[in-house]
Scaffold this motif. Structure first.
Motif, PDB file in Angstrom:
ATOM      1  N   ASN A  15       0.836  -1.200   0.000  1.00 13.06           N
ATOM      2  CA  ASN A  15       0.000   0.000   0.000  1.00 13.06           C
ATOM      3  C   ASN A  15       0.876   1.257   0.000  1.00 13.06           C
ATOM      4  N   LEU A  16       0.850   2.002  -1.094  1.00 13.68           N
ATOM      5  CA  LEU A  16       1.621   3.247  -1.189  1.00 13.68           C
ATOM      6  C   LEU A  16       1.060   4.323  -0.265  1.00 13.68           C
ATOM      7  N   MET A  17      -0.175   4.123   0.230  1.00 13.29           N
ATOM      8  CA  MET A  17      -0.820   5.107   1.107  1.00 13.29           C
ATOM      9  C   MET A  17      -0.964   4.560   2.526  1.00 13.29           C
ATOM     10  N   ARG A  18      -0.087   3.629   2.886  1.00 14.20           N
ATOM     11  CA  ARG A  18      -0.164   2.967   4.185  1.00 14.20           C
ATOM     12  C   ARG A  18      -0.035   3.944   5.354  1.00 14.20           C
ATOM     13  N   ASN A  19       0.596   5.097   5.124  1.00 17.53           N
ATOM     14  CA  ASN A  19       0.811   6.052   6.221  1.00 17.53           C
ATOM     15  C   ASN A  19      -0.258   7.136   6.291  1.00 17.53           C
ATOM     16  N   ILE A  20      -1.229   7.092   5.380  1.00 20.06           N
ATOM     17  CA  ILE A  20      -2.281   8.118   5.388  1.00 20.06           C
ATOM     18  C   ILE A  20      -3.396   7.655   6.323  1.00 20.06           C
ATOM     19  N   PRO A  21      -3.744   8.436   7.333  1.00 14.92           N
ATOM     20  CA  PRO A  21      -4.778   8.022   8.294  1.00 14.92           C
ATOM     21  C   PRO A  21      -6.058   7.567   7.594  1.00 14.92           C
ATOM     22  N   ILE A  22      -6.644   6.478   8.116  1.00 16.59           N
ATOM     23  CA  ILE A  22      -7.801   5.906   7.429  1.00 16.59           C
ATOM     24  C   ILE A  22      -8.886   5.406   8.373  1.00 16.59           C
ATOM     25  N   THR A  23      -8.533   4.954   9.580  1.00 22.51           N
ATOM     26  CA  THR A  23      -9.552   4.416  10.475  1.00 22.51           C
ATOM     27  C   THR A  23     -10.317   5.550  11.159  1.00 22.51           C
ATOM     28  N   VAL A  24     -11.506   5.216  11.637  1.00 19.56           N
ATOM     29  CA  VAL A  24     -12.315   6.189  12.390  1.00 19.56           C
ATOM     30  C   VAL A  24     -11.512   6.760  13.548  1.00 19.56           C
ATOM     31  N   GLU A  25     -10.822   5.888  14.270  1.00 22.87           N
ATOM     32  CA  GLU A  25     -10.094   6.321  15.457  1.00 22.87           C
ATOM     33  C   GLU A  25      -8.947   7.269  15.101  1.00 22.87           C
ATOM     34  N   GLU A  26      -8.189   6.957  14.041  1.00 24.47           N
ATOM     35  CA  GLU A  26      -7.083   7.825  13.621  1.00 24.47           C
ATOM     36  C   GLU A  26      -7.596   9.201  13.219  1.00 24.47           C
ATOM     37  N   ILE A  27      -8.661   9.212  12.428  1.00 21.09           N
ATOM     38  CA  ILE A  27      -9.186  10.487  11.926  1.00 21.09           C
ATOM     39  C   ILE A  27      -9.726  11.341  13.068  1.00 21.09           C
ATOM     40  N   GLU A  28     -10.488  10.731  13.967  1.00 24.73           N
ATOM     41  CA  GLU A  28     -11.048  11.496  15.085  1.00 24.73           C
ATOM     42  C   GLU A  28      -9.940  12.018  15.996  1.00 24.73           C
ATOM     43  N   GLU A  29      -8.937  11.203  16.250  1.00 20.89           N
ATOM     44  CA  GLU A  29      -7.840  11.640  17.122  1.00 20.89           C
ATOM     45  C   GLU A  29      -7.128  12.863  16.539  1.00 20.89           C
ATOM     46  N   LEU A  30      -6.820  12.819  15.242  1.00 18.61           N
ATOM     47  CA  LEU A  30      -6.080  13.917  14.628  1.00 18.61           C
ATOM     48  C   LEU A  30      -6.938  15.173  14.483  1.00 18.61           C
ATOM     49  N   MET A  31      -8.240  14.999  14.323  1.00 21.63           N
ATOM     50  CA  MET A  31      -9.114  16.173  14.168  1.00 21.63           C
ATOM     51  C   MET A  31      -9.439  16.822  15.515  1.00 21.63           C
ATOM     52  N   ASN A  32      -9.123  16.121  16.623  1.00 19.76           N
ATOM     53  CA  ASN A  32      -9.478  16.659  17.928  1.00 19.76           C
ATOM     54  C   ASN A  32      -8.265  16.850  18.826  1.00 19.76           C
ATOM     55  N   LYS A  33      -7.112  17.068  18.205  1.00 21.42           N
ATOM     56  CA  LYS A  33      -5.891  17.318  18.965  1.00 21.42           C
ATOM     57  C   LYS A  33      -6.053  18.581  19.795  1.00 21.42           C
TER      58      LYS A  33
END
Length: 430
Positions: free
Chosen positions: A412-430
């Motif tokens: 996966n060339l995009m393996r480091n791009i956030p994708i799960t619900v948990e990753e996205i919510e964590e980064l959007m609520n820093k």
């Protein structure tokens, strides 16, 4: 160009692959794109024809590549014709390739000015029996404009009617679909730039922003990392806009409770990446949004596992349809009767997932590559399932770019791009 120089060995390898497929005593010619007018003295930014770039690395207008493996004179087996530059052009347009620079970029020793083409071409055609024309035969092409390539073919047929004609496209479909390591590295760079843009907007997005402001944030990050910008027209679709598959106006204000479907990515050195992510405007998925999102993510993960050598593209899409049907049943969007009574030409799942799951990607976003023969290692595909529910004002699509491996699951060339619900919510609520 904004990108770092590419090792000319890539283009040397690509030409060798092409010439190995040519008929005896044949010539192949590849033309650069035109610079297209807008109005008055305005023009669109120049984009090089991907085939001549793939075979030479030459990234400027008014360029011709000629391949003639059986030429009696060894120096004419590979020839690149470039626009003659001068001080006036350097002042008004910037420097163009010198003959020495053209050799360094392409690995081709014989460089002529474009003004010499007709004379040299005539001489070589007296030795040749066949000429390869480079027609666009991509399965999604819809070209209405006459190209520089079209004009060359028309002229050549009039001036050399006794020669046989052949097509470059089948060779290009075969060899461009399987990527060299250098190409995969360039695509990885494009994906890494896309990742930077996505992480930037996760900190930026909130209810009240406008779709075009999100577009601007991506563009800023892409260009500052040596990309020309978007690999294709960006889709930034909030709320119900996400149910329009090719929504590109990007002119609506994002509302609290919306999700935002973003199908966009960076190019790098003319190579494309292709990403889709769907995020909650307020940084938190509702239970229903999370339920549908995770269903799409499961389909993507299962579909990815099927991209292995030997897989047939058409059969793959049928299998993905079965996985999607199961998820839609679980979401209550389909029932057993819908599936039992479905039209096999338009299965029940198509009501909520109406587009394909994967396509080749490379120099073109919808790249050249064989589709009717088994998949091969080092082909690069997107994986992009979606579920679209107009009644709920919801559309979710998730997309990564993956490289088929000799064994095991794709890389996966995009393996480091956030994708799960948990990753996205964590980064959007820093």
């Amino acid at each position: 160009m904004k990108y770092f120089p590419i090792d000319s060995n890539l283009f040397v390898k690509n030409r060798k692959k092409f010439m190995a497929e040519m008929k005896p005593k044949s010539i192949a010619v590849f033309n650069s794109n035109d610079i297209y007018p807008i109005s008055a003295d305005s023009t669109m930014p120049f984009e090089q024809a991907r085939d001549i770039f793939y075979l030479s690395g030459a990234d400027q207008e008014e360029t011709i590549l000629l391949l003639f493996p059986d030429s009696m004179d060894k120096k004419h087996r590979e020839v690149l014709f470039v626009r003659e530059t001068n001080d006036h052009i350097a002042v008004w347009e910037g420097e163009k390739l010198t003959k020495e620079q053209a050799t360094a970029v392409s690995g081709i020793e014989t460089i002529y000015w474009l003004t010499d083409f007709d004379k040299v071409f005539f001489d070589l055609m007296t030795e040749a029996d066949t000429i390869y024309f480079n027609t666009n035969e991509h399965y999604r092409q819809a070209v209405e404009t006459q190209t520089r390539e079209d004009r060359f073919i028309e002229k050549c047929k009039k001036e050399y009617p006794a020669h046989q004609w052949a097509k470059s496209n089948p060779i290009l479909q075969k060899i461009r679909g399987v990527k060299e390591p250098e190409e995969i590295a360039l695509m990885q760079t494009a994906c890494d730039i896309t990742e930077k843009g996505f992480r930037r907007i996760l900190e930026f997005v909130k209810p009240g922003v406008w779709e075009y402001e999100i577009e601007a944030e991506y563009l800023h990050e892409f260009v500052r990392n040596r990309s020309k910008g978007f690999a294709y027209t960006p889709i930034i679709a909030s709320g119900a806009n996400a149910n329009v598959l090719h929504y590109v106006v990007n002119n609506q204000q994002v509302k609290d409770g919306d999700m935002i479907l973003m199908d966009l990515a960076a190019e790098y050195a003319n190579y494309s990446s292709d990403m889709t992510r769907t995020i909650p405007a307020n940084g938190r998925f509702t239970d229903r949004q999370k339920q549908v999102y995770n269903a799409v993510l499961r389909v993507k993960d299962e579909a990815t596992k099927m991209l292995v050598p030997g897989t047939l593209w058409a059969e793959y899409h049928k299998e993905v349809g079965k996985i999607m049907t199961s998820e839609l049943l679980g979401l209550g969007l389909l029932d057993k009767a819908d599936v039992q009574n479905e039209n096999l030409d338009w299965p029940a799942y198509k009501k909520y997932f109406m587009h394909g799951t994967s396509h080749h990607i490379g120099l073109d976003t919808h790249d050249y590559g064989e589709l009717k023969t088994p998949m091969k290692a080092n082909m690069v595909f997107t994986v992009e399932p979606g579920i679209y529910i107009p009644k709920e004002g919801m559309g979710i699509r998730i997309e990564d770019d993956v490289v088929i491996q000799e064994k095991g699951e794709p890389f996966n060339l995009m393996r480091n791009i956030p994708i799960t619900v948990e990753e996205i919510e964590e980064l959007m609520n820093k």
